[in-house]
Motif scaffolding. Structure first.
Motif, PDB file in Angstrom:
ATOM      1  N   LYS A  95      -9.572   3.881   2.886  1.00 50.38           N
ATOM      2  CA  LYS A  95     -10.269   3.218   4.003  1.00 50.38           C
ATOM      3  C   LYS A  95     -11.529   2.529   3.493  1.00 50.38           C
ATOM      4  O   LYS A  95     -11.855   1.404   3.899  1.00 50.38           O
ATOM      5  N   VAL A 122       0.862  -1.189   0.000  1.00 47.74           N
ATOM      6  CA  VAL A 122       0.000   0.000   0.000  1.00 47.74           C
ATOM      7  C   VAL A 122       0.898   1.238   0.000  1.00 47.74           C
ATOM      8  O   VAL A 122       1.778   1.373   0.854  1.00 47.74           O
ATOM      9  N   LEU A 136      -8.325  -7.018  10.699  1.00 49.54           N
ATOM     10  CA  LEU A 136      -8.492  -7.843   9.499  1.00 49.54           C
ATOM     11  C   LEU A 136      -7.598  -9.087   9.522  1.00 49.54           C
ATOM     12  O   LEU A 136      -7.573  -9.851   8.558  1.00 49.54           O
ATOM     13  N   VAL A 176      -6.046  -0.832  11.614  1.00 51.46           N
ATOM     14  CA  VAL A 176      -7.126  -1.473  10.847  1.00 51.46           C
ATOM     15  C   VAL A 176      -6.729  -2.903  10.483  1.00 51.46           C
ATOM     16  O   VAL A 176      -7.528  -3.849  10.582  1.00 51.46           O
ATOM     17  N   LEU A 177      -5.461  -3.073  10.101  1.00 46.94           N
ATOM     18  CA  LEU A 177      -4.995  -4.402   9.677  1.00 46.94           C
ATOM     19  C   LEU A 177      -5.064  -5.420  10.815  1.00 46.94           C
ATOM     20  O   LEU A 177      -5.223  -6.612  10.578  1.00 46.94           O
ATOM     21  N   PHE A 190     -10.680  -0.765   1.887  1.00 47.76           N
ATOM     22  CA  PHE A 190     -10.443  -1.803   2.900  1.00 47.76           C
ATOM     23  C   PHE A 190     -11.758  -2.248   3.533  1.00 47.76           C
ATOM     24  O   PHE A 190     -11.973  -3.434   3.785  1.00 47.76           O
ATOM     25  N   ASP A 191     -12.639  -1.300   3.787  1.00 48.74           N
ATOM     26  CA  ASP A 191     -13.916  -1.647   4.423  1.00 48.74           C
ATOM     27  C   ASP A 191     -14.744  -2.578   3.535  1.00 48.74           C
ATOM     28  O   ASP A 191     -15.285  -3.583   4.011  1.00 48.74           O
ATOM     29  N   SER A 205     -13.062  -6.016   3.262  1.00 46.12           N
ATOM     30  CA  SER A 205     -13.122  -6.763   4.522  1.00 46.12           C
ATOM     31  C   SER A 205     -14.450  -7.483   4.711  1.00 46.12           C
ATOM     32  O   SER A 205     -14.559  -8.368   5.555  1.00 46.12           O
ATOM     33  N   VAL A 213       1.317  -7.345   4.560  1.00 44.29           N
ATOM     34  CA  VAL A 213       1.006  -6.033   3.979  1.00 44.29           C
ATOM     35  C   VAL A 213       2.140  -5.059   4.314  1.00 44.29           C
ATOM     36  O   VAL A 213       2.536  -4.923   5.476  1.00 44.29           O
ATOM     37  N   PHE A 234      -7.909 -10.579   3.774  1.00 43.95           N
ATOM     38  CA  PHE A 234      -6.654 -10.078   4.342  1.00 43.95           C
ATOM     39  C   PHE A 234      -6.056 -11.030   5.385  1.00 43.95           C
ATOM     40  O   PHE A 234      -4.908 -10.863   5.783  1.00 43.95           O
ATOM     41  N   LEU A 293      -3.506   2.802   9.654  1.00 42.02           N
ATOM     42  CA  LEU A 293      -3.782   1.660   8.774  1.00 42.02           C
ATOM     43  C   LEU A 293      -3.344   0.344   9.439  1.00 42.02           C
ATOM     44  O   LEU A 293      -4.024  -0.672   9.340  1.00 42.02           O
TER      45      LEU A 293
END
Ligand SMILES: Cc1cc2nc3c(=O)[nH]c(=O)nc-3n(C[C@H](O)[C@H](O)[C@H](O)COP(=O)(O)O)c2cc1C
Length: 113
Positions: free
Chosen positions: A17, A3, A62, A58-59, A20-21, A24, A36, A31, A55
């Motif tokens: 975002k 990314v 996920l 967030v990962l 990713f949302d 997901s 990543v 993911f 980020l």
């Protein structure tokens, strides 16, 4: 997955975002277990650091595996790239981006063993 992103308002740009949302919510948790790498830059001195750490957060949810070091946060990026030629013009920036990508390659290989 690699990314590369700017930082918007101290965080992840909304479009990134949103991507990713949406991804997901796919049934096969795309993911989960995936390595990543995150690279960023900005015309300013903090160089997108806050985007990267948001980020990574967030990962975590996920179940992705964030590659951490060496980090790539390119300050004054507007003086170091040529967007029309799609190249990094600053030699030391070019070298540490290359070092990051090499280390990420080794990280991915180790995960696959
Ligand atoms: C809505 C918006 C918010 C921004 N917020 C930040 C920020 O929080 N930190 C930063 O370093 N740069 C910030 N910038 C500057 C971006 O890093 C810079 O404009 C970058 O080139 C944006 O690329 P893009 O316009 O192609 O998405 C912001 C830019 C925009 C348009």
């Amino acid at each position: 997955m690699i990314v590369v992103s700017p930082e918007y308002n101290y965080s992840i740009p909304g479009t990134l975002k949103n991507a990713f949302d949406w991804l997901s919510r796919l049934p096969d948790a795309p993911f989960a277990g995936k390595p990543v790498s995150i690279l960023g830059g900005s015309p300013g001195p903090v160089a997108g650091a806050r985007m990267q750490y948001h980020l990574r957060q967030v990962l975590v949810f996920l179940d992705a595996i964030a590659f951490t070091k060496p980090e790539v946060m390119i300050g004054s990026i507007n003086t170091k790239v040529d967007v029309t030629a799609n190249t990094i013009t600053d030699e030391s920036t070019r070298q540490f981006v290359a070092a990051h990508l090499k280390a990420f390659e080794l990280f991915v290989r180790r995960l696959r063993q």
